[in-house]
Design a protein around this motif. Sequence first.
Motif, short mmCIF file in Angstrom:
data_model
loop_
_atom_site.label_atom_id
_atom_site.label_comp_id
_atom_site.label_asym_id
_atom_site.label_seq_id
_atom_site.Cartn_x
_atom_site.Cartn_y
_atom_site.Cartn_z
N ALA A 23 0.81 -1.21 0.00
CA ALA A 23 0.00 0.00 0.00
C ALA A 23 0.84 1.26 0.00
N GLU A 26 1.12 3.45 -3.17
CA GLU A 26 -0.15 4.10 -3.50
C GLU A 26 -0.38 5.32 -2.62
N VAL A 27 -0.07 5.18 -1.34
CA VAL A 27 -0.23 6.31 -0.43
C VAL A 27 0.69 7.46 -0.85
N ARG A 30 -0.55 9.28 -3.86
CA ARG A 30 -1.64 10.22 -3.57
C ARG A 30 -1.10 11.50 -2.95
N SER A 206 4.88 6.48 5.21
CA SER A 206 4.45 5.27 4.52
C SER A 206 5.59 4.54 3.84
#
Length: 211
Positions: A23, A26-27, A30, A206
């Motif tokens: 993930a 993707e974080v 964004r 992240s």
Amino acid sequence: MTATRHTAPAQTGAPRPRAASAAAPEVIARLEAADDLDLATDFLAATPTHEGRDRALLRAWARAAEDFGSAVPSTPSRARVIDRDGGLELGLLARYTSRPTPTVELYTDTLALAEELIERRGWRHWYPEGSVRAAALAHEAVHEQLHHGPPKAALKRSLGHVVLRIGRHRVLGHVAGAEEIAAHAHARTVCGLGRSPLLLTAALASYGREN
């Protein structure tokens, strides 16, 4: 926080990297797609005392803090600079303390991780070689000014957060997180960065080293 009753250090946050996960890219993508003002607004929204506040108000405060920080003149810091390890354990990239002697601690392990992230994401055009360290020092220099000089009151006036009115008089309140946004905006401006360091510190939350 004040110079005379300093109880907690001002710090450039670099949230503790978690283990690498599917993930994380993707974080970070964004975060990369959001503009700096959106990131600053999100930062305020996640700051304690702002729960439930209208996002339009938070965005206005974020913009005021950014404008203030961008306009703060760059002044020589009185603080001594210490390079040390252990930032990843603490979740810090840099930290300013006013007592007993004004000091900026730069955490070399977190700086190295930030440089690794920049290379992997192809952000070198935003954060040139050596600029992360320079931005951290510029960031903490603003915290130093907000501890020791009139900029603290000036930032309050810029934000215009009225907590009490008595006739024609008004009392302005503290906006938690605004000093951090101002410091990031100052660092971006004086170091000529393509994006605010706020993107970098948010992305580090992240990001983790792959085993």
